[in-house]
Design a protein around this motif. Structure first.
Motif, PDB file in Angstrom:
ATOM      1  N   ARG A 181     -25.715  16.817  -7.264  1.00 18.93           N
ATOM      2  CA  ARG A 181     -25.464  15.607  -6.480  1.00 18.93           C
ATOM      3  C   ARG A 181     -26.740  14.785  -6.337  1.00 18.93           C
ATOM      4  O   ARG A 181     -27.845  15.322  -6.300  1.00 18.93           O
ATOM      5  CB  ARG A 181     -24.921  15.936  -5.082  1.00 18.93           C
ATOM      6  N   CYS A 185     -27.641   9.011  -2.789  1.00 18.70           N
ATOM      7  CA  CYS A 185     -26.355   8.383  -2.436  1.00 18.70           C
ATOM      8  C   CYS A 185     -25.192   9.349  -2.348  1.00 18.70           C
ATOM      9  O   CYS A 185     -24.083   8.939  -2.009  1.00 18.70           O
ATOM     10  CB  CYS A 185     -26.034   7.262  -3.428  1.00 18.70           C
ATOM     11  N   GLY A 187     -23.705  10.768  -4.809  1.00 18.40           N
ATOM     12  CA  GLY A 187     -22.868  10.727  -6.001  1.00 18.40           C
ATOM     13  C   GLY A 187     -23.039  11.970  -6.854  1.00 18.40           C
ATOM     14  O   GLY A 187     -24.003  12.728  -6.711  1.00 18.40           O
ATOM     15  N   CYS A 215     -27.011   9.845 -11.929  1.00 15.51           N
ATOM     16  CA  CYS A 215     -25.986   9.735 -10.893  1.00 15.51           C
ATOM     17  C   CYS A 215     -24.882   8.811 -11.372  1.00 15.51           C
ATOM     18  O   CYS A 215     -25.139   7.684 -11.814  1.00 15.51           O
ATOM     19  CB  CYS A 215     -26.596   9.208  -9.595  1.00 15.51           C
ATOM     20  N   ARG A 216     -23.636   9.276 -11.278  1.00 14.20           N
ATOM     21  CA  ARG A 216     -22.493   8.467 -11.703  1.00 14.20           C
ATOM     22  C   ARG A 216     -22.291   7.247 -10.805  1.00 14.20           C
ATOM     23  O   ARG A 216     -21.653   6.269 -11.212  1.00 14.20           O
ATOM     24  CB  ARG A 216     -21.214   9.310 -11.676  1.00 14.20           C
ATOM     25  N   SER A 217     -22.840   7.286  -9.588  1.00 11.97           N
ATOM     26  CA  SER A 217     -22.608   6.198  -8.633  1.00 11.97           C
ATOM     27  C   SER A 217     -23.716   5.156  -8.641  1.00 11.97           C
ATOM     28  O   SER A 217     -23.463   3.963  -8.778  1.00 11.97           O
ATOM     29  CB  SER A 217     -22.443   6.769  -7.221  1.00 11.97           C
ATOM     30  N   CYS A 218     -24.964   5.595  -8.490  1.00 18.41           N
ATOM     31  CA  CYS A 218     -26.066   4.632  -8.366  1.00 18.41           C
ATOM     32  C   CYS A 218     -26.944   4.526  -9.603  1.00 18.41           C
ATOM     33  O   CYS A 218     -27.799   3.640  -9.692  1.00 18.41           O
ATOM     34  CB  CYS A 218     -26.921   4.949  -7.141  1.00 18.41           C
TER      35      CYS A 218
END
Length: 247
Positions: A181, A185, A187, A215-218
């Motif tokens: 993770r 964030c 993610g 990170c897949r999100s940020c």
């Protein structure tokens, strides 16, 4: 006198020693007496002592199982028992942390535990988000844990991040998945080829490391860098705590 009226009196309360730290000093003993107004429920009595119901595993009234909504008779004996550990919370999707627990949030994320956090969330927002997303609210604010709209919560023990992390792991024994993770964030991380992130790295990092994740999100890039030994210490300590709950 109306049929539902009860005579005011007192209750004999036996708080479990594991809950004494939440009580006023005058009540930190095996047996104490508290005033009862004749109408208050057991839940109200418990919370009036400073113990959120999130920290109560069971109530016993004169030796029999009781519920927070029950109303006792004057002179009854109330035993307050702590939550069993490890505690299971059916339907929980992860944790949500109060604004004062930012370091704990990052450490949970290092362990791959879903830990939502932002440093500007108001109390009402935390309660709403926890209920909407079925997250367990972690806080040291007892008033927050006593809000009616709270879905699930826990009082985090300890002043130091190490102690706080150990308490959460001991209480919930979550599954650990270190380095999966984003600590920034929350993610999820995914492996990424070194040549895909080469332009985002300093020359020394490109030469020294071959495995990376993004990170897949940020989009933040991660590698096992200078903080590796410190993170390994956190991971090994966490595994030892969880192993005690799942031998």
């Amino acid at each position: 006198m109306s049929p539902g009226h009860r005579t005011p009196g007192a209750l004999v309360v036996h708080p479990d020693p594991a809950l004494w730290f939440l009580l006023p000093r005058a009540h930190r003993r095996g047996r104490t007496t508290v005033a009862w107004d004749g109408d208050a429920t057991l839940g109200h009595v418990v919370q009036s002592l400073g113990v959120p119901l999130t920290e109560v595993g069971a109530l016993r009234l004169d030796g029999r199982p009781a519920a927070p909504q029950d109303r006792p008779a004057p002179g009854a004996a109330l035993a307050i028992l702590p939550v069993d550990r490890p505690q299971e919370v059916p339907g929980a999707t992860g944790f949500l942390l109060d604004v004062g627990l930012g370091t704990l949030a990052r450490r949970l994320r290092v362990l791959g535990i879903d830990a939502a956090y932002r440093n500007d969330a108001a109390d009402a927002e935390l309660v709403r988000e926890g209920a909407a997303r079925h997250r367990i609210l972690l806080t040291q604010d007892r008033g927050l844990l006593m809000r009616r709209a709270l879905w699930a919560g826990a009082h985090v023990r300890g002043d130091r991040p190490d102690d706080q992390l150990a308490d959460v792991l001991d209480r919930f024994a979550p599954r650990l998945a270190p380095c999966t993770r984003c600590t920034a964030c929350n993610g999820e991380l995914a492996p990424v080829a070194a040549d895909e992130v080469a332009g985002e790295l300093e020359a020394g990092t490109r030469r020294s490391y071959a495995e990376f994740a993004r990170c897949r999100s940020c989009g933040r890039v991660y590698w096992h860098g200078a903080h590796g030994k410190g993170l390994e210490r956190i991971v090994e300590a966490a595994r030892a705590v969880v192993a005690r709950r799942h031998p």
